[in-house]
Design a protein around this motif. Sequence first.
Motif, mmCIF file in Angstrom:
data_model
loop_
_atom_site.group_PDB
_atom_site.id
_atom_site.type_symbol
_atom_site.label_atom_id
_atom_site.label_comp_id
_atom_site.label_asym_id
_atom_site.label_seq_id
_atom_site.Cartn_x
_atom_site.Cartn_y
_atom_site.Cartn_z
ATOM 1 N N TRP A 20 0.833 -1.204 0.000
ATOM 2 C CA TRP A 20 0.000 0.000 0.000
ATOM 3 C C TRP A 20 0.867 1.253 0.000
ATOM 4 O O TRP A 20 0.550 2.234 -0.655
ATOM 5 C CB TRP A 20 -0.942 0.000 1.206
ATOM 6 N N LEU A 21 2.026 1.189 0.732
ATOM 7 C CA LEU A 21 2.924 2.342 0.772
ATOM 8 C C LEU A 21 3.619 2.513 -0.580
ATOM 9 O O LEU A 21 3.757 3.639 -1.081
ATOM 10 C CB LEU A 21 3.963 2.153 1.883
ATOM 11 N N LEU A 25 3.386 5.774 -2.831
ATOM 12 C CA LEU A 25 4.569 6.505 -3.294
ATOM 13 C C LEU A 25 4.606 6.570 -4.820
ATOM 14 O O LEU A 25 4.956 7.605 -5.399
ATOM 15 C CB LEU A 25 5.843 5.821 -2.767
ATOM 16 N N ALA A 26 4.241 5.456 -5.459
ATOM 17 C CA ALA A 26 4.247 5.426 -6.930
ATOM 18 C C ALA A 26 3.229 6.420 -7.490
ATOM 19 O O ALA A 26 3.505 7.145 -8.445
ATOM 20 C CB ALA A 26 3.961 4.016 -7.423
ATOM 21 N N ALA A 27 2.032 6.461 -6.871
ATOM 22 C CA ALA A 27 0.989 7.388 -7.337
ATOM 23 C C ALA A 27 1.437 8.834 -7.121
ATOM 24 O O ALA A 27 1.257 9.694 -7.992
ATOM 25 C CB ALA A 27 -0.313 7.121 -6.590
ATOM 26 N N ASP A 28 2.057 9.078 -5.965
ATOM 27 C CA ASP A 28 2.549 10.426 -5.677
ATOM 28 C C ASP A 28 3.644 10.812 -6.673
ATOM 29 O O ASP A 28 3.698 11.950 -7.146
ATOM 30 C CB ASP A 28 3.093 10.448 -4.244
ATOM 31 N N GLY A 29 4.490 9.828 -6.992
ATOM 32 C CA GLY A 29 5.564 10.067 -7.961
ATOM 33 C C GLY A 29 5.015 10.398 -9.343
ATOM 34 O O GLY A 29 5.516 11.296 -10.021
ATOM 35 N N ARG A 30 3.962 9.675 -9.727
ATOM 36 C CA ARG A 30 3.355 9.930 -11.049
ATOM 37 C C ARG A 30 2.804 11.353 -11.118
ATOM 38 O O ARG A 30 3.030 12.077 -12.084
ATOM 39 C CB ARG A 30 2.240 8.915 -11.335
ATOM 40 N N SER A 31 2.095 11.751 -10.080
ATOM 41 C CA SER A 31 1.514 13.099 -10.101
ATOM 42 C C SER A 31 2.621 14.152 -10.083
ATOM 43 O O SER A 31 2.498 15.210 -10.689
ATOM 44 C CB SER A 31 0.548 13.296 -8.930
ATOM 45 N N HIS A 32 3.717 13.835 -9.398
ATOM 46 C CA HIS A 32 4.870 14.750 -9.354
ATOM 47 C C HIS A 32 5.454 14.941 -10.755
ATOM 48 O O HIS A 32 5.753 16.060 -11.171
ATOM 49 C CB HIS A 32 5.920 14.175 -8.409
ATOM 50 N N ARG A 33 5.595 13.828 -11.492
ATOM 51 C CA ARG A 33 6.206 13.904 -12.833
ATOM 52 C C ARG A 33 5.273 14.567 -13.837
ATOM 53 O O ARG A 33 5.732 15.203 -14.780
ATOM 54 C CB ARG A 33 6.587 12.506 -13.318
ATOM 55 N N GLU A 34 3.974 14.392 -13.626
ATOM 56 C CA GLU A 34 3.020 14.977 -14.579
ATOM 57 C C GLU A 34 2.819 16.477 -14.343
ATOM 58 O O GLU A 34 2.458 17.205 -15.261
ATOM 59 C CB GLU A 34 1.664 14.254 -14.461
ATOM 60 N N ALA A 35 3.079 16.911 -13.128
ATOM 61 C CA ALA A 35 2.870 18.332 -12.814
ATOM 62 C C ALA A 35 3.922 19.174 -13.524
ATOM 63 O O ALA A 35 5.086 18.785 -13.609
ATOM 64 C CB ALA A 35 2.955 18.549 -11.313
ATOM 65 N N TYR A 36 3.484 20.331 -14.065
ATOM 66 C CA TYR A 36 4.424 21.236 -14.722
ATOM 67 C C TYR A 36 4.418 22.564 -13.992
ATOM 68 O O TYR A 36 3.353 23.145 -13.748
ATOM 69 C CB TYR A 36 4.044 21.431 -16.193
ATOM 70 N N GLN B 181 10.290 2.519 6.189
ATOM 71 C CA GLN B 181 9.901 2.054 7.532
ATOM 72 C C GLN B 181 9.301 3.209 8.340
ATOM 73 O O GLN B 181 8.281 3.057 9.013
ATOM 74 C CB GLN B 181 11.132 1.477 8.250
ATOM 75 N N LYS B 182 9.954 4.373 8.237
ATOM 76 C CA LYS B 182 9.451 5.546 8.971
ATOM 77 C C LYS B 182 8.083 5.982 8.429
ATOM 78 O O LYS B 182 7.183 6.320 9.200
ATOM 79 C CB LYS B 182 10.442 6.710 8.850
ATOM 80 N N LEU B 183 7.978 5.974 7.102
ATOM 81 C CA LEU B 183 6.704 6.387 6.495
ATOM 82 C C LEU B 183 5.589 5.433 6.899
ATOM 83 O O LEU B 183 4.454 5.838 7.146
ATOM 84 C CB LEU B 183 6.833 6.432 4.970
ATOM 85 N N LYS B 184 5.939 4.154 6.964
ATOM 86 C CA LYS B 184 4.935 3.143 7.338
ATOM 87 C C LYS B 184 4.405 3.407 8.750
ATOM 88 O O LYS B 184 3.210 3.299 9.021
ATOM 89 C CB LYS B 184 5.559 1.753 7.259
ATOM 90 N N LEU B 185 5.335 3.767 9.635
ATOM 91 C CA LEU B 185 4.922 4.066 11.007
ATOM 92 C C LEU B 185 4.061 5.338 11.054
ATOM 93 O O LEU B 185 3.030 5.383 11.716
ATOM 94 C CB LEU B 185 6.151 4.245 11.902
ATOM 95 N N TRP B 190 -3.226 4.581 7.513
ATOM 96 C CA TRP B 190 -3.653 4.377 6.127
ATOM 97 C C TRP B 190 -3.482 2.925 5.681
ATOM 98 O O TRP B 190 -3.920 2.567 4.576
ATOM 99 C CB TRP B 190 -2.842 5.264 5.174
ATOM 100 N N ASN B 191 -2.836 2.117 6.506
ATOM 101 C CA ASN B 191 -2.599 0.719 6.135
ATOM 102 C C ASN B 191 -3.942 -0.024 6.083
ATOM 103 O O ASN B 191 -4.640 -0.114 7.097
ATOM 104 C CB ASN B 191 -1.672 0.067 7.167
ATOM 105 N N PRO B 192 -4.321 -0.554 4.910
ATOM 106 C CA PRO B 192 -5.627 -1.231 4.825
ATOM 107 C C PRO B 192 -5.665 -2.544 5.602
ATOM 108 O O PRO B 192 -6.742 -3.025 5.938
ATOM 109 C CB PRO B 192 -5.801 -1.478 3.321
#
Lengths: 125, 198
Positions: A20-21, A25-36, B181-185, B190-192
């Motif tokens: 899930w993390l 992070l991947a989704a956040d990264g995508r939006s970061h790269r798409e933003a101009y 690890q820090k972000l997870k904590l 948000w962990n489903p």
Amino acid sequence: MNTDPTINTPAPAANGDSDWLDAALAADGRSHREAYIDDSGFTARLTTALPAPATLPAWRKPALSALWAAAGLGVALALPTAATDVARELFRLAAHPVSLLEIVAAIAVLGAISWGGAAYVLRQD
Amino acid sequence: MAPPGVADAELIARVVVHDDRHAFAELVRRYQSPIRATLRRMTAGNHALADDLAQETFLLAYRNLKSFRHEARFPTWLHRIATNAFLADARKRKEELLGDRDGDVADEDDDADGASDGAGEGHERAASLKLDLERAMATLSEAERAAIIQCYHNDLTHEEAAYVLNCPVGTVKTHVLRAKQKLKLRLAAWNPEPDAAA
């Protein structure tokens, strides 16, 4: 940067509880790269902040010429026999009698070079 | 003025050989957005500081363009300069940043709890997660944040990130692992599947 999300992205953690993390992070990264971010004068401000172009002082060229002349004079004075030998050879070559055949040959060679050069410059690819 | 279609290498050559400022301006126009965006992330949303660092980055790039050997792509080289500028600045401001961060962490904990209570499904949930993620990223060390940004936001491989961060690949992997690890904590709410993480 890679635009294909399946290549070169860091491998997700082995344990499934981080998926899930990784996804976040991947989704956040995508939006970061798409933003101009609009330039909004950034480039103009930066170019005015660039260091002034290096300009040579006006005295540099004559000073360098004078230095080279002085160096040449120094070498000539240090090697008087070499200078006189060179001068003598130049005079001897200048005084060398040239035959008519040599003059014709020289004109022919110069003409060929000129025509060849002109043809090369004016060629149409 | 250099047309937009000209390759980076040609523009770089024009700058190096003829000190062509139009060519350099074209390079700046091409890469100002990703560099400024990355620095905004690294500075945890401090746009003014990010733009100052971006300007410093491009000025350093201009001065050192002759030493660019094409061992990496030009934008990767720019990211390396930007990251170095950020880390150098962070070292200078360490004391000040540490003072500010204590307050930020407390705020962020409150916000994370609030988001987990109130956020629904779909777009709103994603926006809330993004906000919490940004705040959680601000609590990471500079090196950890830079590693996450290079690997996830700039989509670099570990090898490219190691070049940008000027450290071994193993160090990049360690920074990413610790950061996650820090972000997870921080983002545990948000962990489903909280049981699986326990």
